[in-house]
Design an enzyme around this catalytic site. Structure first.
Site: not given
Ligand SMILES: Nc1ncnc2c1ncn2[C@@H]1O[C@H](COP(=O)(O)OP(=O)(O)OP(=O)(O)O)[C@@H](O)[C@H]1O
Ligand SMILES: [Mg+2]
Length: 1051
Positions: A107-108, A112, A157, A160-161, A387, A389
């Site tokens: 994440s981050g 994206t 993030n 974050s998605s 991603g 985690e």
């Protein structure tokens, strides 16, 4: 000319990790850091792109960069995400291969952003046209919509998605986009009701409250104040760098572009508002007579507003929050809900409402972007999935997400190897077995149909009886105990009994990317994902069309007593579909890495990157890639790059490229085990060999550069020299021309002169025969005559006066007349003198003759002379014949007196003068006393030998007598007279005419001897200043022998 470049040019560190030498984790991380520090955020592992999140905008995503990477070979330029996008797009368009772009990372890490970069690149390079542009725009604008509803601020993030996204972009045969299909995976819906500390709910809630107009908010019965909503966390409501209000406008605009109708947008917003309202519904317990607590709604205002928004009858919903109806076959049992169950029901409704709304949005977008044409499509899939985690507290969501990542890793390994293998087969290279960690075993632990964790979870969920998270863990402990990647404290495997890092309510899985501890709490619930039927039926009863659509199971006509599939099951199924989908496509990997935990630019946290590199299996990726051959290159570019290293291939190789490369490698004596020849590529086993080639190339390029420089300098100097030479020739030519012209003109004029002479001569000779005699001479004579005539005639008019003293004379007209002119002047002068003389009478004549004689005797000899010229010679000054005083004297002289004057006779004793009358006759000189007239002496002229006079202006003269003559007895006479010149002239004349006498000598000197009786006295004339007594001349006797006469210097 197209410039051939390579990834190997100007590399910072190594652009492709495959070339890392030596290969170790440290060197790997160091290379990443080195490149990151130099703003090189992309690095390759073969065809995989590693992308480091720069956390700042870099100037490498400009339209110029797009152009730079467009249609270029993957390894031609420095690593870039555009190179990968271009490679994928080109092989899709040109080789008709469906592509997928798999973007992974935590994440981050920038997944994206990477997916958006890929999409924007493809949009920029694919075809243009009104229709195509519209499709492109719709595809691109789907992102802001989905991000608003599916993204949230997390601690990792700010954007974050919270869902997985896979988008298939469809192209026609020309490569123009036709449309797309989006698939979404497991939205993290728990966020709707609760957010961890420091995180936010989905962006759309904040965007709506900040950006919507007052009017809209009023319609939606909302208040702008975030704090009024229980579902909105307040601690991080405002996010730095995020402008919710502006983003709301962007989202609305994007929805419009994607094709949402205005009432659809309104419906969506109403649902969002309903979720917020739902969160505000609170419950209170109400005791019932049976002793149990029943939940009741505290304040019905929010419920009322929500029901108004959704068109639901308030009482229906109110009841649904208090009761639960369980249907079994034909039986319906209604039980009351306590407060916590009511809250559970409320949150479940909110989560479901929101996640279904999200799915509906995806479906709606798909409707808009769906490809219209029914022709065969080429597809490019872009996968931007959450991603791997590892949190402190990992729950069901993390388990699902990490499972998905395991699957992706597996497909990555499989496809990478498969591709590698396929390439070797394609190229006819012997396949070498590659050792690598295959995570299939982990995937199996999770997804196995019989004893996989998901299967067991499902089993537990479906099992009748009491089902809890603990029973689920017990099951795992029994079934998975022996699995080498499963760890649990209470498993049959006693290995972990004493492992205190493993709490009792947790299990741990050794994922490919690291060990993750999962807390089982909530697993069963989340997997069940239960929404009480009363709630779905209440929703279905709504008049709001969208909400009705979202809860189709609430339709009483279609009561389905079968349990809905569990979340785990659904997810496994969709991951399975995704994997199958991906396997049919050509994969392209972007592996995103997050450089630090601070969301800050320029910071590279070694441990964090190392951890990601480890769990992304990047080192393994490099090893797999290098296991066979580290580097490969098609023959043409290889030959092009290294041809300068061999004389036979440089500068041109005429044969096939492969043969050229063979010659090259042979010439360079690279050991044969270091490389292999494929069908279209050369495979280099070791990066060392490549670096050796590169080093040789660098040296060679340096030498070539020197050579080029040398040749260029030579050429430059030579051209300069030639220019100078040429200029010099031009200058010399001009100068020579000028000199020759000058010389020629000189020769020409000389020739003309000579020619004219020659011609003149020739002509004269020619013409001479036409004249009787010397025509030339005649012409000459005639010319001369003419000139003379003119001269003489001219002279006639210009002749000066007849005065003999007029000295004027005209200037001569011609030089040749010089002599004549002078002579004429002389003749003229003589003539006018003659003329002048001819006017004279006899007396005048005699006078002038005397004057002439005086001139001959004295001119320029005696100073006294010039004063005498103007005095007429009177002769008889005393008028002796007439004056009675001198009658006696006159009678004593028989001869005619030629001159009579008074002179001074100088006394020989003292030099003083005594006046005496001086008479000159034809025969003698007589001296007589002035008073008496008595003759004192008479000297016949023949007795005179000479007369002495001085040169000066005095009147002294000495009559010298001939020695032995009768007169000589008395001695010489020293006399002085005022008429000296006349006396001497007449004496000379008379002496000369006397027939018998010889010429009388005239002696002119300033010192002469005078014979006084016996003595000879020297008379000396000296010049003296004028005397005072007025007597100008004085005579003194100096001694017996010297008589000195002082004569004043003539003024
Ligand atoms: N190429 C880039 N250039 C500049 N900034 C970037 C780039 N990639 C990522 N970022 C920054 O990092 C942030 C996080 O990126 P992104 O949202 O793509 O991460 P992600 O991998 O999708 O994370 P998640 O898994 O949480 O969705 C972005 O909001 C942006 O600020
Ligand atoms: Mg993302």
């Amino acid at each position: 000319m197209e410039v051939k470049t390579s990834l190997l040019d100007n590399m910072i560190g190594v652009g492709d990790m495959v070339l890392l030498e030596p290969l170790s984790e440290d060197s790997f991380i160091e290379n990443l850091r080195n490149r990151f520090d130099h703003n090189e955020i992309y690095t390759y592992i073969g065809s995989v792109v590693i992308s480091m999140n720069p956390y700042r905008s870099l100037p490498i995503f400009t339209p110029e960069k797009v152009e730079e990477y467009r249609n270029r070979n993957f390894y031609e330029l420095s690593p870039h995400i555009y190179a990968l996008a271009d490679e994928a797009y080109s092989s899709l368009r040109d080789q008709d291969k469906d592509q997928c772009i798999l973007i992974t990372g935590e994440s981050g890490a920038g997944k994206t952003e990477a997916s958006k970069l890929v999409m924007s690149y493809v949009a920029a390079v694919c075809g243009k046209g009104q229709e195509v542009n519209k499709v492109k725009e719709q595809l691109l604008q789907s992102n802001p919509v989905l991000e608003a509803f599916g993204n949230a601020k997390t601690v990792r993030n700010d954007n974050s998605s919270r869902f997985g996204k896979y988008m298939d972009i469809e192209f026609d045969f020309k490569g123009d986009p036709l449309g797309g299909v989006i698939s979404n995976y497991l939205l993290e819906k728990s966020r709707v009701v609760k957010q961890p500390r420091g995180e936010r709910n989905f962006h759309v809630f904040y965007q709506l409250l900040s950006g919507a107009s007052d009017d809209t908010l009023k319609k939606l019965k909302l208040d702008r104040d975030f704090s009024k909503y229980n579902y909105l966390s307040l601690d991080s409501a405002a996010v730095n760098g995020l402008d919710d209000a502006a983003n709301f406008r962007t989202v609305r605009n994007a929805m419009q572009i994607v094709g949402f109708m205005e009432d659809e947008v309104q419906s969506v917003l109403e649902l969002v508002a309903a979720v917020l309202k739902l969160g505000n519904i609170e419950f209170k317990p109400e005791s019932r007579c049976n002793g149990t607590d029943e939940s009741r709604i505290k304040d019905k205002n929010d419920l009322k507003e929500m029901c108004e928004l959704l068109g639901i009858e308030q009482s229906v919903l109110e009841r649904a929050f208090s009761y639960r109806t369980v249907e079994a076959k034909l039986e319906k049992v209604s039980t009351t809900l306590n407060v916590s169950q009511a809250y559970y029901a409320r949150d479940a409704l909110a989560k479901n409402l929101y996640s279904r709304l999200f799915s509906w949005l995806v479906t709606r977008i798909n409707e808009s972007i769906k490809a219209q044409a029914k022709t065969r499509h080429k597809v490019m899939g872009v996968l931007d999935i959450y991603g791997f985690e590892i949190f402190e507290d990992n729950s069901f969501e993390q388990f699902i997400i990490n499972y998905c990542n395991e699957k992706l890793q597996q497909i990555f390994i499989e496809l990478t190897l498969r591709e590698e293998q396929e390439e070797y087969v394609r190229e006819g290279i012997e396949w070498t077995n590659i050792e690598y960690f295959n995570n299939a075993i982990i995937c199996d632990l999770i997804e196995n149909h019989q004893n996989g964790i998901l299967a067991m979870l499902d089993e537990e969920c479906l099992r009748p009886g009491t089902v809890t998270d603990e029973t689920f863990l017990d099951k795992l402990n029994t079934i998975c105990a022996e699995h080498q990647h499963f760890e649990s404290r209470l498993s049959k495997n006693s290995k972990f009994l004493t492992d205190h890092s493993l709490p009792h309510s947790c299990f741990r899985i050794q994922h490919y990317a690291g060990k993750v501890l999962y807390r089982t709490e909530g697993f069963v619930d989340k997997n069940n994902d239960l929404l009480y039927r009363d709630l779905s039926q209440a929703m279905y009863k709504a008049t709001h069309s969208l909400i009705k659509q979202l809860f189709p199971e609430g339709n009483p006509a279609k009561v389905n007593l079968k349990r809905p599939p569990t979340a785990g099951f659904q997810f496994k199924a969709s991951v399975g579909t995704l994997m199958r989908n991906l396997q049919t496509k050509n994969p392209n990997y972007i592996r995103c890495i997050k450089p630090n935990d601070k969301k800050a630019a320029h910071i590279f946290t070694d441990s964090l990157v190392r951890h990601q590199a480890r769990y992304l299996g990047l080192m393994e990726n490099v090893r797999v890639r290098r296991a066979g051959y580290a580097f490969r290159q098609a023959y043409e570019p290889c030959l092009e790059r290294y041809k300068m290293l061999c004389k036979r291939t440089w500068p041109h190789w005429r044969g096939p490229a492969r043969e050229g490369v063979e010659v090259l490698m042979g010439d360079l004596q690279v050991p044969t085990e270091e490389y292999s020849y494929g069908r279209s590529k050369i495979f280099i086993r070791n990066p060392r060999t490549l670096f050796f080639l590169e080093e040789r190339r660098r040296q060679c390029l340096q030498d070539l550069a020197t050579l080029i420089q040398k040749i260029y300098r030579g050429w430059k100097c030579r051209s300069h020299f030639l220019l100078l030479k040429e200029s010099q020739i031009v200058v010399a030519a001009w100068y020579r021309r000028f000199a020759q012209q000058k010389k020629y003109k000189k020769i020409k004029s000389a020739t003309t002169v000579m020619q004219s002479y020659a011609r003149g001569w020739q002509v004269r000779r020619e013409y001479r025969k036409f004249f009787r005699a010397n025509a030339g001479k005649k012409i000459y004579d005639f010319t001369i005559q003419r000139i003379m005539q003119k001269y003489f005639l001219g002279l006639k008019s210009t002749t000066p006066s007849m005065s003999p003293v007029d000295m004027n004379w005209p200037t001569r007209p011609y030089r040749f007349l010089d002599g004549v002119h002078t002579e004429l002047r002389r003749i003229f002068h003589l003539w006018r003198c003659k003329k002048y003389r001819s006017q004279f009478t006899e007396e005048q004549k005699a006078v002038y003759e005397e004057k002439l004689e005086a001139s001959e005797i004295f001119k320029d000899k005696k100073t006294l002379y010039p004063s005498s010229v103007s005095q007429p010679f009177k002769g008889d000054y005393l008028e002796i014949s007439k004056n009675p005083k001198y009658q006696k004297l006159s009678s004593a002289v028989d001869e005619k007196v030629l001159l009579a004057d008074v002179v001074n006779k100088i006394n020989r004793a003292n030099g003083k003068g005594t006046p005496r009358i001086f008479l000159l006759t034809k025969k003698s000189v007589v001296l007589a006393d002035q008073k008496t007239g008595q003759v004192k002496a008479s000297v016949p002229l023949p007795d005179l030998s000479s007369v002495s006079v001085s040169t000066q202006s005095d009147g002294f003269f000495a009559l010298r007598l001939k020695e032995g003559s009768a007169s000589a007895i008395k001695g010489d006479f020293l006399l002085s007279s005022e008429h000296l010149i006349e006396i001497i002239t007449k004496l000379h004349r008379t002496g000369a005419t006397a027939a018998d006498s010889e010429q009388l000598n005239i002696d002119i000197s300033d010192e002469f001897l005078v014979q006084f009786k016996q003595d000879k006295v020297c008379v000396k004339f000296i010049q003296a200043a004028a005397l005072k007594n007025g007597n100008s001349v004085s005579c003194k006797r100096k001694n017996n022998r010297l008589l000195e006469v002082s004569v004043p210097a003539s003024a």
